[in-house]
Design a protein around this motif. Structure first.
Motif, short mmCIF file in Angstrom:
data_model
loop_
_atom_site.label_atom_id
_atom_site.label_comp_id
_atom_site.label_asym_id
_atom_site.label_seq_id
_atom_site.Cartn_x
_atom_site.Cartn_y
_atom_site.Cartn_z
N GLY A 25 0.79 -1.23 0.00
CA GLY A 25 0.00 0.00 0.00
C GLY A 25 0.81 1.27 0.00
N CYS A 26 2.14 1.17 0.01
CA CYS A 26 3.00 2.36 0.00
C CYS A 26 2.76 3.18 -1.25
N GLY A 27 2.71 4.48 -1.09
CA GLY A 27 2.50 5.35 -2.24
C GLY A 27 3.60 5.30 -3.26
N ASN A 127 6.08 11.84 2.15
CA ASN A 127 5.07 11.19 2.99
C ASN A 127 4.98 11.84 4.37
N ALA A 128 5.67 12.97 4.54
CA ALA A 128 5.60 13.76 5.78
C ALA A 128 6.00 12.95 7.01
N GLN A 147 1.83 11.53 16.62
CA GLN A 147 1.94 10.07 16.61
C GLN A 147 3.37 9.55 16.74
N SER A 148 4.34 10.43 16.89
CA SER A 148 5.72 9.99 17.09
C SER A 148 6.09 10.07 18.56
N ARG A 211 1.67 6.79 8.75
CA ARG A 211 0.63 7.82 8.59
C ARG A 211 -0.49 7.22 7.75
N PRO A 212 -1.16 6.19 8.27
CA PRO A 212 -2.13 5.44 7.45
C PRO A 212 -3.34 6.24 7.02
N ASP A 213 -3.67 7.30 7.72
CA ASP A 213 -4.87 8.07 7.37
C ASP A 213 -4.65 8.99 6.16
N ASP A 214 -3.38 9.21 5.82
CA ASP A 214 -3.10 10.18 4.76
C ASP A 214 -3.61 9.72 3.40
N GLN A 215 -3.58 8.41 3.14
CA GLN A 215 -3.98 7.94 1.82
C GLN A 215 -5.41 8.36 1.49
#
Length: 296
Positions: A25-27, A127-128, A147-148, A211-215
């Motif tokens: 799922g990586c961009g 990917n920030a 989240q870090s 950062r799973p919500d970014d997608q």
């Protein structure tokens, strides 16, 4: 005798036998797909392409391509690519990297590559987050991201704005794409490679692991560049700088960081710094002398 025919290449022909080890799922998969489509469209022979990278998840790209490549040091993709283009202006030189590699440790090189406007394409997969080192905040991470473990209350620092910095530093081509739209991104990369100068392609490429919500949020938020105009208050909040009327470039007030397309493009003047302009007889004689000295 008829001239030898070079067979046309398809996008998959530019892929090496090395399988990507990115997370599912990586961009970056979308960026790799867009890049190979662009190279196939341009019909670039593989021996005329060189892809240079630094360190990070995105910097693995040279290994996944069947062309010349160099996996360099952290933040040093651009000086390597600049040197290669200066020595071999006949090559199509592409540098790849991420937001940490390009805008933090490599930030100084980014500024001067924009200023020099040498003829190469720089693709940054943003990917920030520092994904390869387990999820730390990067220069483009929003200040309130908590989240870090290193910044549990957020960084409190305004995010780096790559397009605005590139514009201020003199880049003659600036574009932004989204890895979730590999077709549109391929068109931008094609235009960037064809541009006779430093072409910066900023790619929003979400990290599914840290950062799973970014997608999903980026997919819903991206829009054609120019549709969202920042107010003076928003511009100040985004950049923490004064935005007096008439003192801000158009890109600065039109860009919310999610606009896609070509953000800035100018025709380069005859006096601009260029690797192709560096093929003058005097310069070529100097290069020949250096090569002869090294071989002696």
């Amino acid at each position: 005798m008829a001239p030898a025919m070079i067979p046309s290449l398809r996008a998959r022909d530019y892929l090496s036998d090395v399988k990507p080890i990115w997370c599912p799922g990586c961009g970056h998969f979308g960026v790799l797909s867009a890049l190979t489509k662009a190279l196939a469209y341009l019909e670039r022979p593989k021996h005329e392409i060189a892809v240079i990278s630094g360190i990070g998840c995105s910097s693995r790209v040279p290994a996944y391509l069947d062309c010349y490549g160099f996996h360099g040091l952290h933040g040093r993709a651009l000086p390597l690519a600049t040197g290669l283009k200066a020595a071999r202006p006949d090559l199509t030189v592409i540098a790849t990297g991420g937001d940490g590699d390009g805008f933090s440790i490599g930030g100084n090189h980014f500024l001067h590559a924009c200023r020099r406007d040498i003829d190469l394409c720089y693709i940054v997969m943003d990917n920030a987050v520092y994904g390869m080192t387990k999820g730390q905040a990067s220069p483009t991470t929003p200040p309130d991201w908590t989240q870090s473990a290193l910044t549990p209350h957020g960084t409190g620092i305004p995010a780096f704005r790559p397009a605005a910095i590139a514009l201020a530093s003199g880049a003659s081509f600036i574009a932004r794409g989204f890895s979730g739209d590999p077709h549109g991104l391929s068109e931008l990369i094609t235009r960037a490679i064809l541009h006779p100068g430093f072409a910066f392609v900023h790619v929003l490429s979400p990290c599914r692991t840290y950062r799973p919500d970014d997608q999903s949020s980026w997919k819903q938020a991206v829009h054609p560049f120019g549709e969202h105009i920042l107010s003076a208050a928003e511009a100040v909040a985004e950049t923490a700088v004064d935005t007096k009327p008439g003192a801000t470039p158009a890109l600065h007030v039109q860009d919310d960081g999610l606009g896609l397309g070509i953000l800035h493009e100018v025709a380069r003047g005859p006096a601009s710094t260029s690797a192709t302009a560096g093929t003058s007889p005097d310069r070529q004689a100097a290069l020949d002398a250096i090569e002869a000295e090294l071989e002696a």
